[in-house]
Every structure is written in C-alpha cells, then in structure tokens.
Design an enzyme around this catalytic site. Structure first.
Site, PDB file in Angstrom:
ATOM      1  N   SER A  36      -6.370   1.002   4.169  1.00 24.87           N
ATOM      2  CA  SER A  36      -6.960   0.279   3.046  1.00 24.87           C
ATOM      3  C   SER A  36      -7.673  -0.979   3.518  1.00 24.87           C
ATOM      4  O   SER A  36      -7.137  -1.763   4.290  1.00 24.87           O
ATOM      5  CB  SER A  36      -5.882  -0.117   2.041  1.00 24.87           C
ATOM      6  OG  SER A  36      -6.441  -0.964   1.052  1.00 24.87           O
TER       7      SER A  36
ATOM      8  N   ASP B 279     -11.111  -5.921  -5.637  1.00 27.04           N
ATOM      9  CA  ASP B 279     -11.426  -5.109  -6.805  1.00 27.04           C
ATOM     10  C   ASP B 279     -11.636  -6.097  -7.939  1.00 27.04           C
ATOM     11  O   ASP B 279     -10.688  -6.765  -8.372  1.00 27.04           O
ATOM     12  CB  ASP B 279     -10.277  -4.155  -7.154  1.00 27.04           C
ATOM     13  CG  ASP B 279     -10.081  -3.062  -6.107  1.00 27.04           C
ATOM     14  OD1 ASP B 279     -10.984  -2.852  -5.272  1.00 27.04           O
ATOM     15  OD2 ASP B 279      -9.019  -2.418  -6.138  1.00 27.04           O
TER      16      ASP B 279
ATOM     17  N   GLU C 202     -16.126   3.857  -6.686  1.00 30.93           N
ATOM     18  CA  GLU C 202     -15.351   2.761  -7.255  1.00 30.93           C
ATOM     19  C   GLU C 202     -16.313   1.628  -7.584  1.00 30.93           C
ATOM     20  O   GLU C 202     -16.698   0.867  -6.698  1.00 30.93           O
ATOM     21  CB  GLU C 202     -14.272   2.282  -6.276  1.00 30.93           C
ATOM     22  CG  GLU C 202     -13.193   3.312  -6.016  1.00 30.93           C
ATOM     23  CD  GLU C 202     -12.043   2.783  -5.159  1.00 30.93           C
ATOM     24  OE1 GLU C 202     -12.083   1.610  -4.710  1.00 30.93           O
ATOM     25  OE2 GLU C 202     -11.097   3.550  -4.946  1.00 30.93           O
TER      26      GLU C 202
ATOM     27  N   HIS D 169     -15.016  -2.042  -6.420  1.00 27.64           N
ATOM     28  CA  HIS D 169     -14.516  -2.385  -5.083  1.00 27.64           C
ATOM     29  C   HIS D 169     -15.647  -2.997  -4.243  1.00 27.64           C
ATOM     30  O   HIS D 169     -16.587  -2.315  -3.849  1.00 27.64           O
ATOM     31  CB  HIS D 169     -13.977  -1.118  -4.401  1.00 27.64           C
ATOM     32  CG  HIS D 169     -13.337  -1.371  -3.061  1.00 27.64           C
ATOM     33  ND1 HIS D 169     -11.971  -1.365  -2.877  1.00 27.64           N
ATOM     34  CD2 HIS D 169     -13.873  -1.635  -1.844  1.00 27.64           C
ATOM     35  CE1 HIS D 169     -11.705  -1.598  -1.593  1.00 27.64           C
ATOM     36  NE2 HIS D 169     -12.850  -1.773  -0.958  1.00 27.64           N
TER      37      HIS D 169
ATOM     38  N   GLN E  63       0.844  -1.195   0.000  1.00 26.46           N
ATOM     39  CA  GLN E  63       0.000   0.000   0.000  1.00 26.46           C
ATOM     40  C   GLN E  63       0.884   1.252   0.000  1.00 26.46           C
ATOM     41  O   GLN E  63       0.612   2.219  -0.705  1.00 26.46           O
ATOM     42  CB  GLN E  63      -0.938  -0.004   1.213  1.00 26.46           C
ATOM     43  CG  GLN E  63      -1.977   1.091   1.201  1.00 26.46           C
ATOM     44  CD  GLN E  63      -3.008   0.901   0.101  1.00 26.46           C
ATOM     45  OE1 GLN E  63      -3.229  -0.198  -0.393  1.00 26.46           O
ATOM     46  NE2 GLN E  63      -3.645   1.985  -0.301  1.00 26.46           N
TER      47      GLN E  63
ATOM     48  N   HIS F 122      -8.082  -3.420   1.726  1.00 24.69           N
ATOM     49  CA  HIS F 122      -7.379  -4.559   1.127  1.00 24.69           C
ATOM     50  C   HIS F 122      -6.458  -5.239   2.146  1.00 24.69           C
ATOM     51  O   HIS F 122      -6.190  -6.429   2.029  1.00 24.69           O
ATOM     52  CB  HIS F 122      -6.601  -4.115  -0.108  1.00 24.69           C
ATOM     53  CG  HIS F 122      -7.486  -3.792  -1.272  1.00 24.69           C
ATOM     54  ND1 HIS F 122      -8.159  -4.761  -1.988  1.00 24.69           N
ATOM     55  CD2 HIS F 122      -7.828  -2.611  -1.827  1.00 24.69           C
ATOM     56  CE1 HIS F 122      -8.860  -4.184  -2.948  1.00 24.69           C
ATOM     57  NE2 HIS F 122      -8.682  -2.885  -2.862  1.00 24.69           N
TER      58      HIS F 122
END
Length: 168
Positions: free
Chosen positions: A81, A90, A138, A141, A46, A83
């Site tokens: 994030s 994504d 997004e 996402h 990241q 993630h």
C-alpha cells in the site's frame, strides 16, 4: 518522519505536508470542503483492513483464495500500500465520505483532479488504466510525486507506472 494534519485527524510524511495543506486550503477558498479518509497507514493496520474484507467474503461463501483475489483488487496486500509511505492520501468531499463511484462526481474530487498536479500530486489510479496500475479506479486516491513529475504525468494522461517505464 510523519507530520499530523490536526484539522483532518491524519498523518502524512513531512515532505508532502506543506503541498497538501496548500492544495486543500486553495480548494477551500473556492468554497469546497474536504476530508482525508485515509493517509499514512501502518502495515499492521493494512493487514487488519485486508483481513476484515477477506473475512466478510469468506462468510458469504467464498473460499479464502477466492476472497483474497477479489479483495486485493481494491485493498492492497500488506507491504504494497502506498499509504505506508505517507505520500498517499484518500481525499473525499466532507459532505459525501463514501469511497464509491459517486465520489468522483463531487465538486471536491473534480477540482482535485484538475488542480492536484500544481501541488505535486497525481490521481494515482485513473479510470480506464486498471490494466496498467492493476488497481480499480479510485477517484479519491492522490499520491505525491513532486510538481515536475505530477505536471508531466497529468498533462500526458499517463500513470506513474508509464512515467517510470514499469509497464509490461
């Protein structure tokens, strides 16, 4: 712990693995073709992504602070994030792998947005909710929240922040 999605070259938290595979397989039975553009991401990765985007803007003449402020509208700061949790993915159309406005008009993203809640996922950063999520729209996402929460969030057309009562 993480589990690898061999067909997609991605890793997710094992708690979401089955739901994600089922969602993608069901979409593929409808003739769709998905690709996971991003899944689990370490804090180090990241930081690299953030630094790359900031450096690009600095080279274009922005100050570091201007560049940082602009970049974090699209790329989360280190430690922020989703993630990093392994719960966010994504997902894009295999035939169109660009993370832009057009992605939201692909058959794959349209199908995912209509069906993801059945598998426990939500569209995490919906259109016209930027003031609440503090993140640009997004279309690609998706975040796992569990089937009950996902159905409630999606049916009410709210964000995770609103669902959790975290809005200002």
């Amino acid at each position: 712990s993480l589990k690898r999605l061999a067909d997609y070259g991605a890793e997710v938290d094992q708690s979401v693995y089955d739901a994600l595979i089922n969602m993608l397989e069901d979409g593929e039975k409808e003739g769709l073709s998905f690709w996971i553009a991003s899944s689990y991401r370490s804090m180090e990765r990241q930081r690299e992504l953030l630094d790359e985007d900031i450096e690009t803007l600095v080279r274009q003449g922005h100050t570091y602070s201007q560049a940082y402020e602009e970049v974090v509208k699209e790329t989360m700061p280190v430690g922020c994030s989703e993630h990093a949790t392994g719960l966010a993915v994504d997902i894009v159309s295999k035939d169109y792998q660009i993370l832009d406005e057009q992605q939201g008009r692909t058959d794959e993203i349209i199908w995912l947005q209509e069906h993801c809640s059945q598998y426990g996922f939500i569209l995490r950063y919906p259109e016209e909710k930027e003031k609440i999520t503090k993140v640009s729209y997004e279309s690609w996402h998706f975040r796992y929240v569990g089937v009950n929460a996902a159905r409630e969030i999606t049916s009410q057309g709210i964000t995770l922040e609103e669902y959790l009562g975290l809005t200002e």
